[in-house]
Enzyme design. Structure first.
Site, PDB file in Angstrom:
ATOM      1  N   HIS A 141      16.437 -19.812  18.317  1.00 54.60           N
ATOM      2  CA  HIS A 141      15.755 -21.108  18.264  1.00 54.60           C
ATOM      3  C   HIS A 141      16.689 -22.123  17.626  1.00 54.60           C
ATOM      4  CE1 HIS A 141      14.957 -19.522  14.274  1.00 54.60           C
ATOM      5  NE2 HIS A 141      14.285 -20.587  13.887  1.00 54.60           N
ATOM      6  N   HIS A 187      16.332 -24.152  14.826  1.00 58.55           N
ATOM      7  CA  HIS A 187      16.338 -24.547  13.418  1.00 58.55           C
ATOM      8  C   HIS A 187      17.775 -24.539  12.888  1.00 58.55           C
ATOM      9  CE1 HIS A 187      11.838 -23.816  12.337  1.00 58.55           C
ATOM     10  NE2 HIS A 187      12.094 -25.092  12.591  1.00 58.55           N
ATOM     11  N   ASP A 240      19.291 -23.528  10.292  1.00 59.09           N
ATOM     12  CA  ASP A 240      19.921 -22.324   9.728  1.00 59.09           C
ATOM     13  C   ASP A 240      20.313 -21.308  10.806  1.00 59.09           C
ATOM     14  OD1 ASP A 240      17.012 -22.298   9.785  1.00 59.09           O
ATOM     15  OD2 ASP A 240      17.099 -20.287   8.916  1.00 59.09           O
ATOM     16  N   HIS A 241      20.061 -21.658  12.072  1.00 55.39           N
ATOM     17  CA  HIS A 241      20.469 -20.778  13.174  1.00 55.39           C
ATOM     18  C   HIS A 241      21.527 -21.419  14.083  1.00 55.39           C
ATOM     19  CE1 HIS A 241      17.161 -17.850  12.394  1.00 55.39           C
ATOM     20  NE2 HIS A 241      16.763 -18.901  11.708  1.00 55.39           N
ATOM     21  N   HIS A 261       6.411 -18.951  15.541  1.00 49.60           N
ATOM     22  CA  HIS A 261       7.200 -19.682  14.562  1.00 49.60           C
ATOM     23  C   HIS A 261       6.808 -21.152  14.678  1.00 49.60           C
ATOM     24  CE1 HIS A 261      10.346 -19.994  11.674  1.00 49.60           C
ATOM     25  NE2 HIS A 261      11.224 -20.604  12.442  1.00 49.60           N
TER      26      HIS A 261
END
Ligand SMILES: [Zn+2]
Ligand SMILES: [Zn+2]
Length: 244
Positions: A60, A62, A64-65, A136
């Site tokens: 996904h 976000h 932090d990814h 999520h």
């Protein structure tokens, strides 16, 4: 197959846990799943290096990814590599376009292939992958690599995802917080144990760990073990797991 945890942390990384990144390797094929902040350094520390990662699969979008996507592009360009494939859920094309809109000088430096995938079966970097929509705060896909490895991405624990993972030799599952943190969009040990109860899974690695989990591993494992009696461990950055 070899699975290497590059980053087992979250949007609040610690000195020991960088943001999300997992390297999947098999028979000369290499795939980076997620590319959070620190993935680039961990790639170098793992001995694989960004030169050898030509495909990134995103769960996904976000931060932090995906934080190290642009740095990965630039490092590959500087290293003389000519292409990068980025595969991810709907919106991945717009994400990459927008990132390159901010850093215009990175446009046309690499031959970029961007591909959007949906839940179901597809092939990436020579791997046959199944994808499953998680629960999520934004659309997110869990990925399964035949009977060997499943990665939850970011998700609450729920029966559909546990079904999807059942039969895997290794499951890496989001377990962001201990039980006393009131959380949605991520599991707690209690909810994870409840959903895994009775499932056949070779080993479970807990990942996407917030700083709140530091010093509380034993109680988190005990909480899961009250309902799920399988092999559960905490993932650590740069740990490699070999899967037959
Ligand atoms: Zn997320
Ligand atoms: Zn995350």
């Amino acid at each position: 197959m070899r699975v290497t945890f590059l980053g087992t942390g979250s949007a609040m990384p610690t000195g020991e846990r960088y943001q999300a990144g997992i390297l999947v390797q098999d028979d000369g094929r290499t795939l980076l799943v997620d590319c959070g902040a620190g993935a680039l350094q961990r790639l170098q520390q793992s001995g694989v290096g960004y030169e050898n990662v030509s495909t990134v699969l995103l769960t996904h979008h976000h931060l932090d990814h995906v934080s190290d996507l642009l740095p990965l592009m630039k490092a590959r360009w500087l290293a003389g590599e000519e292409h990068l494939e980025i595969v991810g859920p709907q919106g991945t094309k717009a994400l990459v376009d927008d990132l390159l809109g901010v850093y215009e000088y990175m446009r046309d430096k690499l031959e970029l292939q961007v591909r959007e995938v949906v839940a179901g079966e597809f092939s990436v970097a020579g791997f046959d992958v199944s994808a499953y929509e998680t629960r999520h705060s934004v659309p997110c896909l869990a990925y399964r690599f035949d009977d060997r490895f499943t990665f939850s991405g970011d998700s609450e624990a729920f029966a559909g995802l546990a079904n999807f993972a059942e039969g895997s030799a290794i499951l890496a599952h989001d377990c962001s917080f201990p039980d006393d943190v009131d959380v949605s969009n991520h599991p707690t040990p209690e909810s994870l144990g409840r959903e895994l109860a009775g499932r056949e899974i070779g080993r479970v690695y807990l990942t996407h760990l917030y700083p709140h989990t530091e010093g509380r591993h034993d109680e988190m494992l005990e909480s899961i073990a009250t309902r799920y009696d399988g092999d559960v461990r905490f993932a650590e950055d740069l740990t490699t797991v070999s899967i037959e």
